[in-house]
Design a protein around this motif. Structure first.
Motif, short mmCIF file in Angstrom:
data_model
loop_
_atom_site.label_atom_id
_atom_site.label_comp_id
_atom_site.label_asym_id
_atom_site.label_seq_id
_atom_site.Cartn_x
_atom_site.Cartn_y
_atom_site.Cartn_z
N GLY A 87 0.84 -1.20 0.00
CA GLY A 87 0.00 0.00 0.00
C GLY A 87 0.87 1.25 0.00
O GLY A 87 0.50 2.29 0.55
N MET B 83 -1.71 7.36 1.57
CA MET B 83 -1.30 8.55 2.34
C MET B 83 -0.24 8.19 3.38
O MET B 83 0.79 8.86 3.48
CB MET B 83 -2.53 9.17 3.02
CG MET B 83 -2.21 10.40 3.84
SD MET B 83 -3.66 11.39 4.21
CE MET B 83 -4.64 10.29 5.21
N GLY C 121 1.39 5.12 3.53
CA GLY C 121 2.44 4.34 2.88
C GLY C 121 3.55 5.23 2.34
O GLY C 121 4.74 4.94 2.53
N1 NAP Z 1 -7.00 7.60 7.03
C1 NAP Z 1 -7.33 7.54 8.32
O1 NAP Z 1 -7.86 8.49 8.89
C2 NAP Z 1 -7.02 6.29 9.13
C3 NAP Z 1 -7.39 6.24 10.47
C4 NAP Z 1 -7.08 5.11 11.22
C5 NAP Z 1 -6.43 4.05 10.63
N2 NAP Z 1 -6.10 4.11 9.32
C6 NAP Z 1 -5.43 2.96 8.72
O2 NAP Z 1 -4.14 3.36 8.29
C7 NAP Z 1 -3.78 2.61 7.13
C8 NAP Z 1 -3.33 3.55 6.00
O3 NAP Z 1 -4.43 4.40 5.69
P1 NAP Z 1 -4.32 5.57 4.60
O4 NAP Z 1 -5.10 6.70 5.11
O5 NAP Z 1 -2.91 5.76 4.19
O6 NAP Z 1 -5.14 4.91 3.41
P2 NAP Z 1 -5.08 5.17 1.85
O7 NAP Z 1 -4.48 6.50 1.55
O8 NAP Z 1 -6.46 4.86 1.34
O9 NAP Z 1 -4.07 4.06 1.37
C9 NAP Z 1 -4.41 2.72 1.23
C10 NAP Z 1 -3.63 2.19 0.07
O10 NAP Z 1 -3.95 0.80 -0.12
C11 NAP Z 1 -3.98 0.57 -1.52
N3 NAP Z 1 -4.71 -0.64 -1.86
C12 NAP Z 1 -6.03 -0.79 -2.06
N4 NAP Z 1 -6.31 -2.06 -2.41
C13 NAP Z 1 -5.12 -2.71 -2.43
C14 NAP Z 1 -4.73 -4.05 -2.75
N5 NAP Z 1 -5.65 -4.98 -3.07
N6 NAP Z 1 -3.42 -4.37 -2.69
C15 NAP Z 1 -2.49 -3.45 -2.36
N7 NAP Z 1 -2.80 -2.16 -2.07
C16 NAP Z 1 -4.10 -1.80 -2.11
C17 NAP Z 1 -4.64 1.80 -2.06
O11 NAP Z 1 -4.40 1.89 -3.44
P3 NAP Z 1 -5.49 2.64 -4.39
O12 NAP Z 1 -5.38 4.07 -4.03
O13 NAP Z 1 -4.99 2.30 -5.76
O14 NAP Z 1 -6.81 2.05 -4.06
C18 NAP Z 1 -3.97 2.90 -1.27
O15 NAP Z 1 -2.78 3.33 -1.89
C19 NAP Z 1 -4.99 1.74 6.80
O16 NAP Z 1 -4.82 0.46 7.38
C20 NAP Z 1 -6.14 2.44 7.49
O17 NAP Z 1 -7.19 1.55 7.81
C21 NAP Z 1 -6.38 5.21 8.54
#
Ligand code: NAP
Length: 289
Positions: free
Chosen positions: A12, A16, A18
């Motif tokens: 991933g 954001m 990653g």
């Molecule tokens: N954002 C928040 O406020 C928040 C709060 C608490 C916890 N978290 C956790 O923190 C972590 C990171 O969150 P984030 O905000 O960085 O999320 P994000 O920006 O949505 O990043 C998630 C990434 O996973 C990729 N992805 C989707 N399907 C996939 C697959 N099958 N194989 C490989 N990669 C895949 C997405 O790619 P695409 O863009 O191409 O779909 C995206 O780049 C997650 O576990 C989330 O649950 C986030």
């Protein structure tokens, strides 16, 4: 923190968080294999095993996720596939090559009824499909790799993706007022702060569940108000209730996170990191396209 140079594999990596983990790891001198979704689909079990076998990292940081909280209510199966089952496959593949696994989870595994910050040993009780899927991912990770770090964080903001602070700044420049929920409280977390803490954890053998989020807590309306004040945006925040907002997924009313573990890294107060973020955004805006 140990200064040992590790080989890290980040899934991933285009997301954001990653992106920040990759940048922070490179800056710290670690070897990094950065795999976005096009390079490694974490739901494709055999590819995951083959890739980890080929790379043989010291640790895997799983930042891949289904993060559309409202969308998960209608798309339970894709959400559970990505957030629930895939983490177990990644964690098992890591175990097979002797790597630890760091998996990200969420404050939304709690129901928000505790009334004070949640610590690691508090009982989980997700309200939404997204929260259930994240809890399933914690369990599937823990079950297969004893060298796991399950890190719950919350309310992320950073340069690498869509987030609430950016949305408020955009709306605040278009409108005189915005209506923002004031009865959900959480711990806003700056992605670079979190990324550094994840790297500190990975260098330890302090396995288990960790709560890592910005220090302090506020409501979404308070976060919007603080954002406008610090960015000099003239826009009024009208506080509304969750019921008035009517979103598909229920959210916890109070999901601030704290840690009861002495060695878990502590982050800056969210207001300080918000200021840092606004500075970083302003600097980026000055860079010629
Ligand atoms: N954002 C928040 O406020 C928040 C709060 C608490 C916890 N978290 C956790 O923190 C972590 C990171 O969150 P984030 O905000 O960085 O999320 P994000 O920006 O949505 O990043 C998630 C990434 O996973 C990729 N992805 C989707 N399907 C996939 C697959 N099958 N194989 C490989 N990669 C895949 C997405 O790619 P695409 O863009 O191409 O779909 C995206 O780049 C997650 O576990 C989330 O649950 C986030």
């Amino acid at each position: 923190m140990s200064a040992e140079r590790l080989k890290l594999l980040v899934t991933g990596a285009g997301g954001m968080l990653g992106q920040e983990v990759v940048a922070a790891a490179r800056l710290a001198g670690h070897g990094v294999v950065a795999l976005g979704r096009p390079e490694l689909d974490v739901t494709a079990g055999e590819s995951v095993r083959r890739r980890l076998e080929a790379e043989r990292p010291d640790a895997v940081v799983n930042c891949a996720a289904y993060t559309n909280v409202d969308g998960a209510e209608d798309e339970r199966e894709p959400a559970f596939e990505l957030n629930g089952r895939a983490p177990g496959v990644v964690a098992a593949a890591a175990a097979e090559v002797g790597a630890s696994i760091l998996h990200l989870s969420s404050d939304y595994v709690f129901d928000g009824r505790k009334g004070e910050p949640y610590v690691e040993s508090d009982a989980t009780a997700p309200l939404s499909a997204y929260g259930e899927s994240k809890l399933a991912g914690e369990e599937s990770t823990i079950a297969v790799n004893p060298r796991h770090f399950v890190v719950r964080s919350a309310w992320l903001f950073g340069l690498g993706g869509r987030n609430f602070v950016d949305t408020m700044l955009r709306l605040g420049r278009e409108r005189d007022e915005v209506r923002v929920v004031d009865d959900q409280v959480g711990s806003p977390t700056f992605c670079p702060d979190l990324a550094e803490a994840l790297l500190a954890l990975i260098a330890t053998e302090d396995h288990g569940v960790h709560h890592v989020a910005g220090a302090g807590a506020c409501s979404w309306a308070e976060l919007a108000t603080e954002t406008f004040a610090r960015a000099g945006v003239d826009c009024r925040v009208v506080a509304i209730t969750t019921a008035e907002m009517a979103r598909p997924a229920p959210r916890p009313a109070f999901s601030a996170l704290a840690s009861e573990r002495a060695a878990t890294p502590r982050l800056h107060p969210w207001q300080e990191s918000l200021q840092t973020y606004l500075g970083a955004r302003a600097r980026r805006a000055q860079v010629p396209a």
